[in-house]
Scaffold this motif. Sequence first.
Motif, PDB file in Angstrom:
ATOM      1  N   LEU A   1      46.569  43.347  29.224  1.00  0.00           N
ATOM      2  CA  LEU A   1      47.399  42.757  28.207  1.00  0.00           C
ATOM      3  C   LEU A   1      48.839  42.896  28.381  1.00  0.00           C
ATOM      4  O   LEU A   1      49.111  44.281  28.587  1.00  0.00           O
ATOM      5  N   LEU A   2      49.676  42.090  28.448  1.00  0.00           N
ATOM      6  CA  LEU A   2      51.133  42.363  28.546  1.00  0.00           C
ATOM      7  C   LEU A   2      51.578  42.084  27.345  1.00  0.00           C
ATOM      8  O   LEU A   2      51.697  41.172  26.667  1.00  0.00           O
ATOM      9  N   LEU A   3      52.611  43.193  26.932  1.00  0.00           N
ATOM     10  CA  LEU A   3      53.254  43.130  25.610  1.00  0.00           C
ATOM     11  C   LEU A   3      54.574  42.968  26.019  1.00  0.00           C
ATOM     12  O   LEU A   3      55.167  43.018  24.771  1.00  0.00           O
ATOM     13  N   SER A   4      55.279  42.813  27.010  1.00  0.00           N
ATOM     14  CA  SER A   4      56.538  43.102  27.194  1.00  0.00           C
ATOM     15  C   SER A   4      57.000  41.792  28.251  1.00  0.00           C
ATOM     16  O   SER A   4      56.048  41.432  29.222  1.00  0.00           O
ATOM     17  N   GLU A   5      58.183  41.376  28.370  1.00  0.00           N
ATOM     18  CA  GLU A   5      58.555  40.516  29.453  1.00  0.00           C
ATOM     19  C   GLU A   5      58.931  41.531  30.859  1.00  0.00           C
ATOM     20  O   GLU A   5      58.510  40.805  31.815  1.00  0.00           O
ATOM     21  N   LYS A   6      59.059  42.563  30.478  1.00  0.00           N
ATOM     22  CA  LYS A   6      59.429  43.532  31.736  1.00  0.00           C
ATOM     23  C   LYS A   6      58.046  44.253  32.104  1.00  0.00           C
ATOM     24  O   LYS A   6      57.045  44.103  31.316  1.00  0.00           O
ATOM     25  N   GLY A   7      57.877  44.682  33.473  1.00  0.00           N
ATOM     26  CA  GLY A   7      56.723  45.160  33.950  1.00  0.00           C
ATOM     27  C   GLY A   7      55.480  44.137  34.246  1.00  0.00           C
ATOM     28  O   GLY A   7      56.109  42.798  34.432  1.00  0.00           O
ATOM     29  N   TYR A   8      54.601  44.588  34.899  1.00  0.00           N
ATOM     30  CA  TYR A   8      53.483  43.407  35.442  1.00  0.00           C
ATOM     31  C   TYR A   8      52.178  44.226  35.289  1.00  0.00           C
ATOM     32  O   TYR A   8      52.017  45.642  35.163  1.00  0.00           O
ATOM     33  N   ILE A   9      51.284  43.406  35.437  1.00  0.00           N
ATOM     34  CA  ILE A   9      49.713  43.868  35.568  1.00  0.00           C
ATOM     35  C   ILE A   9      49.175  42.944  36.861  1.00  0.00           C
ATOM     36  O   ILE A   9      49.153  41.743  36.820  1.00  0.00           O
ATOM     37  N   HIS A  10      49.033  43.886  37.714  1.00  0.00           N
ATOM     38  CA  HIS A  10      48.357  42.920  39.201  1.00  0.00           C
ATOM     39  C   HIS A  10      46.867  43.541  39.133  1.00  0.00           C
ATOM     40  O   HIS A  10      46.662  44.855  39.570  1.00  0.00           O
ATOM     41  N   ALA A  11      45.874  42.658  38.831  1.00  0.00           N
ATOM     42  CA  ALA A  11      44.390  42.832  39.029  1.00  0.00           C
ATOM     43  C   ALA A  11      43.849  42.376  40.103  1.00  0.00           C
ATOM     44  O   ALA A  11      44.084  41.377  40.693  1.00  0.00           O
ATOM     45  N   ILE A  12      43.027  43.346  41.138  1.00  0.00           N
ATOM     46  CA  ILE A  12      42.858  43.105  42.155  1.00  0.00           C
ATOM     47  C   ILE A  12      41.222  43.663  42.431  1.00  0.00           C
ATOM     48  O   ILE A  12      41.078  44.615  42.595  1.00  0.00           O
ATOM     49  N   PRO A  13      40.382  42.698  41.832  1.00  0.00           N
ATOM     50  CA  PRO A  13      39.078  42.982  42.129  1.00  0.00           C
ATOM     51  C   PRO A  13      38.475  42.670  43.448  1.00  0.00           C
ATOM     52  O   PRO A  13      38.930  41.460  43.832  1.00  0.00           O
ATOM     53  N   GLU A  14      37.770  43.179  43.833  1.00  0.00           N
ATOM     54  CA  GLU A  14      37.096  43.025  45.352  1.00  0.00           C
ATOM     55  C   GLU A  14      35.569  43.209  45.367  1.00  0.00           C
ATOM     56  O   GLU A  14      35.299  44.250  44.885  1.00  0.00           O
ATOM     57  N   LEU A  15      34.712  42.262  45.968  1.00  0.00           N
ATOM     58  CA  LEU A  15      33.417  42.425  46.294  1.00  0.00           C
ATOM     59  C   LEU A  15      33.146  42.400  47.686  1.00  0.00           C
ATOM     60  O   LEU A  15      33.714  41.344  48.158  1.00  0.00           O
ATOM     61  N   LEU A  16      32.294  43.287  48.046  1.00  0.00           N
ATOM     62  CA  LEU A  16      32.086  43.250  49.551  1.00  0.00           C
ATOM     63  C   LEU A  16      30.454  43.046  49.855  1.00  0.00           C
ATOM     64  O   LEU A  16      30.101  44.021  49.334  1.00  0.00           O
ATOM     65  N   GLY A  17      29.906  41.872  50.022  1.00  0.00           N
ATOM     66  CA  GLY A  17      28.251  42.040  50.213  1.00  0.00           C
ATOM     67  C   GLY A  17      27.877  41.825  51.531  1.00  0.00           C
ATOM     68  O   GLY A  17      28.405  41.251  52.182  1.00  0.00           O
ATOM     69  N   LYS A  18      27.012  42.944  51.804  1.00  0.00           N
ATOM     70  CA  LYS A  18      26.504  43.035  53.276  1.00  0.00           C
ATOM     71  C   LYS A  18      25.055  42.704  53.177  1.00  0.00           C
ATOM     72  O   LYS A  18      24.457  43.135  54.268  1.00  0.00           O
ATOM     73  N   ASP A  19      24.370  42.439  52.260  1.00  0.00           N
ATOM     74  CA  ASP A  19      22.960  42.156  52.277  1.00  0.00           C
ATOM     75  C   ASP A  19      22.854  40.751  51.481  1.00  0.00           C
ATOM     76  O   ASP A  19      23.363  40.652  50.106  1.00  0.00           O
ATOM     77  N   PRO A  20      21.879  39.838  51.794  1.00  0.00           N
ATOM     78  CA  PRO A  20      21.734  38.778  50.743  1.00  0.00           C
ATOM     79  C   PRO A  20      21.028  38.928  49.498  1.00  0.00           C
ATOM     80  O   PRO A  20      21.269  38.460  48.518  1.00  0.00           O
ATOM     81  N   HIS A  21      20.362  40.196  49.197  1.00  0.00           N
ATOM     82  CA  HIS A  21      19.743  40.506  48.007  1.00  0.00           C
ATOM     83  C   HIS A  21      20.606  41.349  47.211  1.00  0.00           C
ATOM     84  O   HIS A  21      20.092  42.343  46.624  1.00  0.00           O
ATOM     85  N   LEU A  22      21.812  41.027  46.856  1.00  0.00           N
ATOM     86  CA  LEU A  22      22.645  41.689  46.439  1.00  0.00           C
ATOM     87  C   LEU A  22      22.952  41.046  44.918  1.00  0.00           C
ATOM     88  O   LEU A  22      23.288  39.651  45.111  1.00  0.00           O
ATOM     89  N   GLU A  23      23.454  41.431  43.801  1.00  0.00           N
ATOM     90  CA  GLU A  23      24.032  40.633  42.725  1.00  0.00           C
ATOM     91  C   GLU A  23      25.330  41.328  42.520  1.00  0.00           C
ATOM     92  O   GLU A  23      25.540  42.636  41.873  1.00  0.00           O
ATOM     93  N   LEU A  24      26.494  40.857  42.875  1.00  0.00           N
ATOM     94  CA  LEU A  24      27.813  41.239  42.557  1.00  0.00           C
ATOM     95  C   LEU A  24      28.468  40.293  41.724  1.00  0.00           C
ATOM     96  O   LEU A  24      28.711  39.147  42.224  1.00  0.00           O
ATOM     97  N   SER A  25      29.328  40.778  40.770  1.00  0.00           N
ATOM     98  CA  SER A  25      30.282  39.849  40.246  1.00  0.00           C
ATOM     99  C   SER A  25      31.310  40.588  39.622  1.00  0.00           C
ATOM    100  O   SER A  25      31.498  41.912  39.560  1.00  0.00           O
ATOM    101  N   HIS A  26      32.446  39.828  39.292  1.00  0.00           N
ATOM    102  CA  HIS A  26      33.535  40.414  38.568  1.00  0.00           C
ATOM    103  C   HIS A  26      34.363  39.337  37.699  1.00  0.00           C
ATOM    104  O   HIS A  26      34.162  38.264  37.826  1.00  0.00           O
ATOM    105  N   GLU A  27      35.116  39.803  36.677  1.00  0.00           N
ATOM    106  CA  GLU A  27      36.031  38.871  36.118  1.00  0.00           C
ATOM    107  C   GLU A  27      37.084  39.688  35.709  1.00  0.00           C
ATOM    108  O   GLU A  27      37.273  40.977  35.905  1.00  0.00           O
ATOM    109  N   ALA A  28      38.448  38.918  35.856  1.00  0.00           N
ATOM    110  CA  ALA A  28      39.659  39.561  35.757  1.00  0.00           C
ATOM    111  C   ALA A  28      40.192  38.676  34.676  1.00  0.00           C
ATOM    112  O   ALA A  28      40.286  37.438  34.921  1.00  0.00           O
ATOM    113  N   SER A  29      41.138  39.129  33.933  1.00  0.00           N
ATOM    114  CA  SER A  29      42.139  38.443  33.155  1.00  0.00           C
ATOM    115  C   SER A  29      43.596  39.112  32.805  1.00  0.00           C
ATOM    116  O   SER A  29      43.241  40.367  32.739  1.00  0.00           O
TER     117      SER A  29
END
Lengths: 250, 365
Positions: B278-306
């Motif tokens: 949540l940004l409350l000011s014109e100054k500054g920033y928020i940089h969201a970096i969600p990463e998923l790395l799956g190495k097996d087909p039987h995985l459930e990985l998910s992400h949301e970012a806002s």
Amino acid sequence: MNDPVLEITDLYVSVENKEIIKGMNLSVGKGEIHVIFGPNGSGKSTLLNTILKLPGYSIDKGEIKIKSKNIQEMTTDQIANMGIGMSFQHPPKIKGVTLQNFLHTINRSEDLNDEIQALSMENFLKRELNVGFSGGELKRAEVLKLYAQSPDLLLIDEPESGVDIENIAVISKAINKILQINMPNKQRERSAIIITHTGHILNYIDADIGHVFMDGKIVCTGHPKSIMEDIKKLGFTGCVECMKREKDVT
Amino acid sequence: MKHFDDTTKATLEKVAFDEKEERSASFLARDWDILDAHSATEGLEILPIETALKKYEWLKELLFTLVEKDKDSYVKQVASSDVLLGYFIRIKAGVKITLPVYTCYMINTDKFTQCTHNIVISEEDSELHLINGCTANAHVVSGQHLGVTEYFIKDGATLTSTMIHSWGKEVEVYPRSVAHVGKNAKFISNYVAMCSVKNLQMNPLAVIEESGLGEFYSVIYAPEDSKFDIGSTVILKGDGASSEIVSRVVSQGGEVITRGKIIGEHPNGRGAMACNGLLLSEKGYIHAIPELLGKDPHLELSHEASVGMISKDELAYLMASGIEEDKAKSLIIEGFLDLKIPSLPEDLQRQIDALIKETKDFETM
């Protein structure tokens, strides 16, 4: 005679530079219940949103007075605190703010707990405001909000939309209670403007004055149930024909 | 804490180190000095790391087994520090303690660099809750806190660690931690920082074995001129391992990078991530970096970012109910930061809620 709670004079409103309300007049007296009919997209909700000066609604001409005070320089919260409360058609979901915390912040009523029970909202108090609520639950929460606010003028936007019959009855009962419907007309302190396009709510709430809102203005005023009967028979196109005839006569 | 002046007491209380709170064990260090290290509970041991190394020969072998000694310059600095400051906490197998352990590191001297190395061992089927405060005293303008923590969470054990930071405008903070989470074990890490800080950078790692669980929750409020680069990395190493990473960040002009990375290596692993800013000011920033790395087909990985500003609709709705603008904003921000942690005992959640409420510092709003 008392000053009207709300007085709208020659009002023009635009949204994103598009003129929606085009010269509207309306006066709501103390204790009066007005119902406004109109087809979808005719600008009925724009009217309510403008009264509260919600963002995006620009008054281009005319004025709105609440209890004789022009709202031009007022903010939304100041208008609400003048005694105006609105039940939104599509209230936003507010994550992290519980219904309980919200009600606690705005409450002015003395018997809110009774109404929480009457509207079966006890199990929703700890829930985030409007998050995951069904259509009926949203409306019940909105009416509960009005009860907590105890406003002098209720603005109720499409109370029956997305709600089953059972919920309409519960919601209407609560609205009637806020509007002191059991008291003689002249003793009632609270007024309302109810927006509807189906008119179904009239089976539950006894309105005093009906208006048809089309093409950005009120085109017809009369007894709500008579207007409703005409709309049922002829639809809003019947109103258009009627307007034409009246224009021809004049 | 009777020997502390009122300012120091207030500083400590801001990171939840309050003498009035009942606790199972306690640790307090000021600059290099350990002022308190005691356990009031059977089956729970808390010692200065230096003492523990003398007492247990085997402990030396554990140091830097999870956090690599040469990981970066900050860890190297801790490894080569002349003074060995830190705590050793061990809960015995099968012992379950709901009363929290309170620990606190405080910088009390301006321009001081505090290096710490902590070892936490949760033996099999134990349960322990840590509340860790880290702070700089009110008169401290600048300083550095470099902390290494290695968590050994054995099979079936549950460990929650709630870390609360409150620093100064010119303080730099570089914590480095790794948790090894055994079979059917749980590690829940909560992080709260609502303060000015010159630079705070951390990316704790959890390695989760079979059917283990690792959860990271963080709540950040970044005032103007503060810099945060925070994240969590989880490796789902065993079958059926699971993880959740949730971060809520409010920037009032602060610069925030919020990272999350889930690496799935084995079947039936589950990982979910939510980074909301949540940004409350014109100054500054928020940089969201969600990463998923799956190495097996039987995985459930998910992400949301806002990332966004306060919703105009939400604000207008609250104001239309008679709530003035500033109060309405506060309600929304407080709600946004009000993180509910599903696997936390109710008492502890209540306590953390209260801590967050007390720690909130919206002076710049």
